[in-house]
Design a protein around this motif. Structure first.
Motif, PDB file in Angstrom:
ATOM      1  N   HIS A 138      33.399  35.642  42.488  1.00  0.00           N
ATOM      2  CA  HIS A 138      33.493  34.315  43.107  1.00  0.00           C
ATOM      3  C   HIS A 138      32.224  34.015  43.900  1.00  0.00           C
ATOM      4  O   HIS A 138      31.732  32.882  43.940  1.00  0.00           O
ATOM      5  CB  HIS A 138      34.768  34.261  43.962  1.00  0.00           C
ATOM      6  CG  HIS A 138      34.565  33.916  45.391  1.00  0.00           C
ATOM      7  ND1 HIS A 138      34.338  34.883  46.367  1.00  0.00           N
ATOM      8  CD2 HIS A 138      34.562  32.718  46.027  1.00  0.00           C
ATOM      9  CE1 HIS A 138      34.202  34.285  47.533  1.00  0.00           C
ATOM     10  NE2 HIS A 138      34.336  32.979  47.367  1.00  0.00           N
ATOM     11  N   GLN A 174      43.839  41.607  43.494  1.00  0.00           N
ATOM     12  CA  GLN A 174      44.398  40.302  43.162  1.00  0.00           C
ATOM     13  C   GLN A 174      43.681  39.187  43.941  1.00  0.00           C
ATOM     14  O   GLN A 174      43.498  38.077  43.442  1.00  0.00           O
ATOM     15  CB  GLN A 174      45.893  40.270  43.497  1.00  0.00           C
ATOM     16  CG  GLN A 174      46.744  41.152  42.604  1.00  0.00           C
ATOM     17  CD  GLN A 174      46.827  40.612  41.182  1.00  0.00           C
ATOM     18  OE1 GLN A 174      46.715  39.407  40.953  1.00  0.00           O
ATOM     19  NE2 GLN A 174      46.997  41.511  40.219  1.00  0.00           N
ATOM     20  N   GLN A 175      43.246  39.518  45.168  1.00  0.00           N
ATOM     21  CA  GLN A 175      42.572  38.515  45.987  1.00  0.00           C
ATOM     22  C   GLN A 175      41.241  38.087  45.363  1.00  0.00           C
ATOM     23  O   GLN A 175      40.932  36.896  45.287  1.00  0.00           O
ATOM     24  CB  GLN A 175      42.333  39.061  47.397  1.00  0.00           C
ATOM     25  CG  GLN A 175      41.648  38.053  48.318  1.00  0.00           C
ATOM     26  CD  GLN A 175      41.369  38.622  49.696  1.00  0.00           C
ATOM     27  OE1 GLN A 175      41.740  39.762  49.987  1.00  0.00           O
ATOM     28  NE2 GLN A 175      40.742  37.842  50.555  1.00  0.00           N
ATOM     29  N   GLN A 177      40.416  38.281  42.211  1.00  0.00           N
ATOM     30  CA  GLN A 177      40.713  37.530  40.987  1.00  0.00           C
ATOM     31  C   GLN A 177      41.072  36.083  41.318  1.00  0.00           C
ATOM     32  O   GLN A 177      40.611  35.153  40.658  1.00  0.00           O
ATOM     33  CB  GLN A 177      41.864  38.209  40.235  1.00  0.00           C
ATOM     34  CG  GLN A 177      41.503  39.537  39.596  1.00  0.00           C
ATOM     35  CD  GLN A 177      42.645  40.089  38.759  1.00  0.00           C
ATOM     36  OE1 GLN A 177      43.640  39.408  38.513  1.00  0.00           O
ATOM     37  NE2 GLN A 177      42.493  41.336  38.313  1.00  0.00           N
ATOM     38  N   ARG A 178      41.905  35.907  42.360  1.00  0.00           N
ATOM     39  CA  ARG A 178      42.318  34.552  42.748  1.00  0.00           C
ATOM     40  C   ARG A 178      41.122  33.733  43.239  1.00  0.00           C
ATOM     41  O   ARG A 178      40.987  32.552  42.915  1.00  0.00           O
ATOM     42  CB  ARG A 178      43.397  34.650  43.831  1.00  0.00           C
ATOM     43  CG  ARG A 178      43.983  33.300  44.228  1.00  0.00           C
ATOM     44  CD  ARG A 178      45.203  33.462  45.125  1.00  0.00           C
ATOM     45  NE  ARG A 178      44.907  34.181  46.361  1.00  0.00           N
ATOM     46  CZ  ARG A 178      45.243  35.453  46.593  1.00  0.00           C
ATOM     47  NH1 ARG A 178      45.912  36.141  45.657  1.00  0.00           N
ATOM     48  NH2 ARG A 178      44.940  36.044  47.735  1.00  0.00           N
ATOM     49  N   GLN A 179      40.237  34.379  44.017  1.00  0.00           N
ATOM     50  CA  GLN A 179      39.054  33.681  44.505  1.00  0.00           C
ATOM     51  C   GLN A 179      38.127  33.266  43.359  1.00  0.00           C
ATOM     52  O   GLN A 179      37.548  32.175  43.379  1.00  0.00           O
ATOM     53  CB  GLN A 179      38.303  34.580  45.490  1.00  0.00           C
ATOM     54  CG  GLN A 179      38.997  34.758  46.826  1.00  0.00           C
ATOM     55  CD  GLN A 179      38.251  35.731  47.731  1.00  0.00           C
ATOM     56  OE1 GLN A 179      37.469  36.556  47.257  1.00  0.00           O
ATOM     57  NE2 GLN A 179      38.500  35.643  49.038  1.00  0.00           N
ATOM     58  N   ARG A 181      39.026  32.618  40.240  1.00  0.00           N
ATOM     59  CA  ARG A 181      39.648  31.497  39.519  1.00  0.00           C
ATOM     60  C   ARG A 181      39.482  30.189  40.295  1.00  0.00           C
ATOM     61  O   ARG A 181      39.220  29.134  39.721  1.00  0.00           O
ATOM     62  CB  ARG A 181      41.133  31.789  39.271  1.00  0.00           C
ATOM     63  CG  ARG A 181      41.381  32.790  38.156  1.00  0.00           C
ATOM     64  CD  ARG A 181      42.846  32.787  37.742  1.00  0.00           C
ATOM     65  NE  ARG A 181      43.693  33.362  38.796  1.00  0.00           N
ATOM     66  CZ  ARG A 181      44.033  34.634  38.886  1.00  0.00           C
ATOM     67  NH1 ARG A 181      43.585  35.503  37.984  1.00  0.00           N
ATOM     68  NH2 ARG A 181      44.814  35.068  39.873  1.00  0.00           N
ATOM     69  N   THR A 182      39.615  30.259  41.605  1.00  0.00           N
ATOM     70  CA  THR A 182      39.454  29.059  42.433  1.00  0.00           C
ATOM     71  C   THR A 182      38.029  28.528  42.354  1.00  0.00           C
ATOM     72  O   THR A 182      37.801  27.319  42.229  1.00  0.00           O
ATOM     73  CB  THR A 182      39.816  29.375  43.898  1.00  0.00           C
ATOM     74  OG1 THR A 182      41.156  29.880  43.958  1.00  0.00           O
ATOM     75  CG2 THR A 182      39.701  28.123  44.763  1.00  0.00           C
ATOM     76  N   SER A 185      37.344  26.840  39.110  1.00  0.00           N
ATOM     77  CA  SER A 185      37.925  25.502  39.110  1.00  0.00           C
ATOM     78  C   SER A 185      37.026  24.525  39.881  1.00  0.00           C
ATOM     79  O   SER A 185      36.851  23.373  39.477  1.00  0.00           O
ATOM     80  CB  SER A 185      39.319  25.548  39.741  1.00  0.00           C
ATOM     81  OG  SER A 185      39.884  24.257  39.813  1.00  0.00           O
ATOM     82  N   ASP A 214      42.027  32.841  32.245  1.00  0.00           N
ATOM     83  CA  ASP A 214      42.411  31.958  33.349  1.00  0.00           C
ATOM     84  C   ASP A 214      41.188  31.379  34.045  1.00  0.00           C
ATOM     85  O   ASP A 214      41.268  30.327  34.687  1.00  0.00           O
ATOM     86  CB  ASP A 214      43.255  32.739  34.370  1.00  0.00           C
ATOM     87  CG  ASP A 214      44.581  33.181  33.788  1.00  0.00           C
ATOM     88  OD1 ASP A 214      45.061  32.509  32.854  1.00  0.00           O
ATOM     89  OD2 ASP A 214      45.130  34.197  34.250  1.00  0.00           O
TER      90      ASP A 214
END
Length: 606
Positions: A138, A174-175, A177-179, A181-182, A185, A214
């Motif tokens: 990220h 997981q954090q 990965q989420r960052q 993806r954000t 986006s 994703d």
């Protein structure tokens, strides 16, 4: 009428006017950042001696892209960012993110730097940059976004190409990965396209569904299949020395079909000659670019004349007729720019030899007149059904002369995947005026007999092949760019070039060698050598006239006097031989010097 698929030719044609202004304001530049994974697995080499690591392959792609952009669109911006390094180099001070090349225009120093790194990557990279898996993807994407935001030159399209062989970089977090993806986006929302160039480790497959699916696709995307990485890499590694032409309308005008009925159309150029870049004059001492300035002086006084002091003149009947600037402009004006329908003609009336200049292409333009697409589609459909073409009067722009043009209808063509190959629309064929036709008087030539014609047909059939102009590059331009590149990159010699415009003589001989010889035997006389110069036989009258002229010239000469006054050297060999023959002088040589010596010796002239 929607089956003509106008949306496919220009998906944003409705916003084309806005897009043209946007692109003009933003300089029509494209921005590209290579985001390269620098983990240790990217540096593993294959089994063979010549096998390259994935990292070297990525740098080769970057180098080739830089070389291509210098020629195709040198105003584009490109940068290279490493992630997974021990050292860091970025303005936000993210760890393990290293900006190797800032977002800037391509240049020779950048290419030379990449070449050095490709050669020494396996030996020196770990020492100079290091490896570390503690990176955050990220943050790497954030760095790329920040490079686009802080660029001194604004760009019209932004793209990030992510090179990696790790299909799950943040498997234990997981954090992170989420960052990632954000942030992906966020890139999409700000108009930055993210493209994955996934590389496969030996004996392993790259599973996109673990993480990157994703990252790259949203729930609304219909297509979620990635292109074959091998084909994509081959495309990036391919050298293409061709100028890139941006797709935009040459002009936007109205097509008048009758009183009160008009539609908006965009005029596009499909073909135009591609010249070599013009030379730039530089100061020999400072190497700065020189700007030319011109002034007009009065011949008698040397006074500088301003534009308002000038007039135009035309000589008529021995008298100069003066015109003001406004009067000259008015003379050139023939009406408002646009197309005016004159009528319809059968397609068979359009002759191939009517070609005057490259054709243009018409496509509907909603920004000029709303509803133009519907009317344009109806007109195109009826012209195709009835096999006719509209004949129009065309004034391309203000103060431009009118031309007659034929609007040749073209239907849409799609391939097996329903992808548009040929767009629907009208080709604008420029028609000649009566003054443009040339009357050529052809003399009767010998006609071929039946055997010669049949053999020629057989030869033509054997040598047929599929031809497309798009398959042949201009050898002059290719040689020019190779020489420029060799000078800029300090090469010993330019890269070798294959001229594909040269005929394949071996292939022609293999396919039709026997028929070619048989055709030559039927056409040419015995002993004929192609390419040899043939002397025209002199007529008897010409020979007699030439001989009489020679004898007349010799009869007026006194050989002894010419020798004594030293004028023999000015005479031709033929005249000297004739003098020797007339005077009965013994001579042994044939060269001019020998003949002069013989005459001088005969008359005792030293």
């Amino acid at each position: 009428m929607a089956d003509f698929g106008f949306a496919r030719f220009g998906e944003d044609e409705e916003n084309d006017e806005e897009e043209s202004d946007h692109q003009a304001g933003w300089g029509m530049r494209d921005g590209l950042i290579f985001l390269v994974d620098c983990s240790k697995s990217m540096f593993d080499e294959g089994d063979g001696d010549d096998e390259e690591s994935h990292f070297q392959l990525c740098l080769k792609c970057a180098k080739t892209t830089l070389q291509n952009k210098i020629i195709s669109s040198d105003k584009d911006m490109m940068g290279i960012v490493f992630f997974g390094t021990e050292k860091s180099n970025n303005p936000i001070e993210f760890k393990h993110i290293y900006i190797y090349q800032e977002l800037d225009q391509p240049g020779a120093p950048r290419i030379l730097g990449l070449e050095d790194m490709i050669e020494e990557a396996g030996n020196t990279f770990a020492k100079e940059y290091g490896h570390n898996t503690g990176f955050s993807l990220h943050e790497a994407l954030w760095t790329c976004q920040n490079m686009f935001s802080n660029s001194s030159q604004k760009v019209s399209s932004k793209r990030v190409m992510l090179f990696t062989n790790n299909d799950n970089p943040h498997a234990g977090s997981q954090q992170l990965q989420r960052q990632a993806r954000t942030k992906a986006s966020d890139l999409s929302e700000t108009g930055i396209d993210l493209e994955l160039m996934h590389l496969q480790k030996p004996g392993e497959s790259f599973d996109v569904s673990k993480f990157y699916k994703d990252l790259l696709f949203t729930a609304d995307d219909e297509l979620t299949d990635l292109p074959d990485p091998a084909e994509r890499m081959e495309e990036l590694l391919n050298r293409v020395r061709t100028k890139d032409h941006k797709k935009r309308a040459l002009k936007r005008i109205q097509l008048n079909l009758g009183e009160g009925l008009s539609l908006g159309v965009g005029v596009y150029g499909l073909v135009r000659s591609c010249p070599k870049p013009s030379g730039v004059k530089l100061n020999r001492e400072t190497n700065e670019k020189l700007e030319p300035h011109s002034k007009i002086y009065l011949k008698d006084t040397g006074e500088v004349l301003m534009p308002q002091d000038l007039k135009k003149a035309q000589t008529y009947g021995g008298k100069q007729i003066l015109f003001e600037k406004d009067e000259v402009a008015e003379i050139k004006r023939f009406g408002e720019s646009g197309l005016k329908l004159m009528g319809f003609k059968p397609r068979s009336r359009l002759k191939k030899y009517y070609h005057v200049k490259p054709a243009q292409f018409l496509y509907p333009d909603e920004s000029t007149v709303i509803g133009s697409t519907t009317l344009f589609t109806a007109l195109l459909k009826k012209c195709l059904e009835r096999d006719v073409f509209p004949l129009c009067r065309y004034i391309p722009g203000k103060n431009m002369a009118p031309r007659f043009v034929a609007l040749l209808p073209q239907a849409e063509e799609v391939d097996e995947h329903k992808v548009q190959v040929t767009p629907p629309g009208f080709h604008v064929i420029f028609l000649p005026f009566a003054d443009d036709f040339r009357k050529v008087k052809l003399e009767d030539a010998p006609r071929a007999n039946t055997d010669q014609i049949d053999k020629a047909k057989e030869l033509v059939k054997k040598l047929q092949f599929k031809f497309s102009s798009e398959s042949f590059e201009n050898p002059v331009l290719q040689k020019y760019w190779r020489n420029i590149e060799a000078l800029a990159l300090d090469r010993d010699a330019p890269e070798e070039m294959t001229d594909y415009t040269m005929p394949n003589e071996k292939g022609m001989e293999k396919r039709a060698g026997k028929i070619i010889q048989e055709f030559k035997d039927l056409i040419f006389p015995d002993g004929y050598e192609p390419g040899a110069k043939r002397k025209a036989p002199a007529s008897a009258a010409d020979t007699a006239a030439k001989k009489a002229k020679m004898e007349g010239a010799v009869a007026m000469l006194d050989a002894k006097k010419e020798a004594q006054e030293g004028r023999l050297g000015k005479l031709t060999v033929a005249v000297l031989k004739e003098l020797i023959k007339r005077e009965g002088i013994p001579a042994s040589g044939t060269k001019k010097a020998d003949l002069i010596d013989c005459i001088n010796s005969y008359y005792g002239v030293s």
